[in-house]
Design an enzyme around this catalytic site. Structure first.
Site: not given
Ligand code: GDP
Ligand code: IMO
Ligand code: MG
Length: 422
Positions: A15-20, A301, A43-44, A412-413, A225, A303
């Site tokens: 998760g948190d790869e930058g999907k949003g 989400v 949290g996107h 790249v950002g 995720q 912190g």
């Molecule tokens: P998501 O859950 O997959 O949508 O990703 P999150 O928003 O939780 O986390 C990605 C974080 O990386 C966010 O704070 C974005 O603003 C940031 N981000 C996305 N792409 C890049 C990138 O290429 N470089 C940097 N430095 N930050 C990025």
């Molecule tokens: P996005 O869409 C990263 C993790 C939680 C926990 C596990 C189970 O922003 O990538 P839950 O509340 O779903 O029962 O928690 O999954 N987790 C995530 N980690 N990005 C997310 O979403 C996540 N959604 C859940 O931290 O380890």
């Molecule tokens: Mg996220």
């Protein structure tokens, strides 16, 4: 992006790869953007024109004012959090009521589901999952147990159904000795959220999507995720509670497998994980801290500190296999701008045994690394792949050769504009 098809953009690690960010970039090419799994545990983040938004339940296609966004049947939704999120968009000037449609089959997260989430975590002690506390596990559990409430339930005799389910939850909480809570205010806000949700189009979104596909429109399915958090294919039990993989697109939107087109697999140039569970590439040293600092790796989400490490090709290849990834998207490449050496995990080892296939039990495995030279160049202002340093090109080629999937976008950002198509 073929017309009449559903393309999926999926997080393929933790998760948190930058999907949003990428869904927002892709939206102009699609007619509909739809979430198919998860809920406010997501949290996107989307950044453009100097403004930052973090979406939890609302699809990241919402900023393109001509497009329909759908919260699909595979999602779970908390009315109070949804209302807060939606009102923030309305306050920013986005008219969303007419173009955000919610599946009547999506399941409702009650305030007591959040209490149950906390109670179950507390009962697990040191084995806790480290959930986001949003009630995700308890809601999906009740969906499977056939005791849950769906969005469509708010349309008739809702109070009665709500009170019955709440009473059931209170009984479980008593059994777990989880007492002393007061959700009066939270519950009032939640009920306001239910009223607010009635102003949106609550529909049979599967029929709506399939009709659009027949008309030659195209759909982008936005993952939540990542594959390693999938209930079936992730590092169980340290996972979320829905199917986050490409198969989940079919069940979570009600579209047939033969409607699926491209499958974009999105990953960071390194690895992060938030919450408990095995993470063979985790760095506990200054390098891990440096990645966290530069990458601002703190959960969108909760912190919490995200655990950091190098790229894991064992996980990446496994996710490519499970999802059928057709194109890779590499994010946060700029975070590695100042490292002399960049390591990549190419295998796991434990007790003299080495594997490149994802093992059943990822606990206790150690990463085997290959070292590549860093680029030591600022990527953030680059606008085309021609400008990439040779070391970054070599890093991309190495990943492509190992995975047999092309990397078609390099980010790249964080800004919408810092996205380079190859
Ligand atoms: P998501 O859950 O997959 O949508 O990703 P999150 O928003 O939780 O986390 C990605 C974080 O990386 C966010 O704070 C974005 O603003 C940031 N981000 C996305 N792409 C890049 C990138 O290429 N470089 C940097 N430095 N930050 C990025
Ligand atoms: P996005 O869409 C990263 C993790 C939680 C926990 C596990 C189970 O922003 O990538 P839950 O509340 O779903 O029962 O928690 O999954 N987790 C995530 N980690 N990005 C997310 O979403 C996540 N959604 C859940 O931290 O380890
Ligand atoms: Mg996220």
């Amino acid at each position: 992006m073929t017309k009449g098809k559903v393309d999926a953009l999926l997080g393929i690690v933790f998760g948190d790869e930058g999907k949003g960010k990428v869904v927002d970039v892709f939206t102009p090419r699609y007619d509909i953007v739809a979430r198919f799994a998860g809920g406010p545990n997501a949290g996107h983040t989307i950044i453009f024109d100097g403004k930052k938004y973090v979406l939890r339940s609302i699809p990241s296609g919402i900023f393109d004012t001509g497009k329909i966004n759908i919260i699909g049947n595979g999602c779970v939704i908390a009315p109070d959090l949804f209302m807060a999120e939606a009102k923030e968009l309305e306050a920013a000037g986005y008219d969303i009521k007419s173009r955000l449609h919610i599946s009547k089959r999506a399941h409702l997260i009650l305030p007591t589901h959040r209490l149950l989430d906390r109670a179950y975590e507390a009962a697990k002690g040191k084995n806790k999952v480290g959930t986001t506390g949003k009630g995700i596990g308890p809601t999906y559990s009740e969906k499977a147990a056939r005791t849950s409430l769906r969005v469509g339930d708010i349309l008739e005799r809702f109070e009665e159904k709500y009170l019955a389910l709440k009473a059931r939850h209170e009984q479980i909480l008593r059994d777990l000795n989880f007492t002393g809570y007061d959700i009066t205010e939270e519950e009032q806000l939640w009920m306001k959220g239910v009223e607010y949700m009635r102003q949106f189009k609550l529909s049979d979104t599967e029929t709506e999507i399939n009709k659009a596909l027949r008309e030659g429109k195209n759909v982008l399915a936005e993952g939540a995720q990542g594959t390693m958090l999938d209930i079936d294919h992730g590092t169980y039990p340290y996972v979320s509670s829905s199917n986050t993989v490409s198969g989940g697109v079919c069940t979570g939107l009600g579209v047939a497998p033969n409607t699926i087109g491209e499958i974009y697999g999105i990953f960071k140039a390194y690895s992060t994980r938030v919450g408990s569970g095995p993470f063979p590439v985790e760095l506990f040293d200054a390098t891990g801290d440096k990645i966290r600092e530069i990458g601002h790796e703190y959960g969108a989400v909760t912190g919490r500190n995200r655990r950091c490490g190098w790229l894991d090709l064992v996980a990446l290849k496994y996710a490519i296999m499970i999802n059928g990834v057709t194109q890779l998207i590499m994010m946060k490449s700029d975070v590695l701008d100042t490292f002399d050496t960049i390591r990549v995990c190419i295998a796991y080892t434990k007790d003299g045994q080495t594997t490149t296939d994802m093992p059943y039990d990822t606990e206790g495995w150690q990463a085997v690394y290959k070292d590549l030279p860093g680029w030591n160049t600022d990527l953030t202002a680059m606008t085309s792949a021609d400008q990439f340093p040779a070391e970054l090109k070599a890093y991309i080629s190495f990943i492509e050769a190992e995975t047999h999937v092309p990397i078609t976008i390099v980010s790249v950002g964080p800004d919408r504009a810092q996205t380079i198509e190859l």
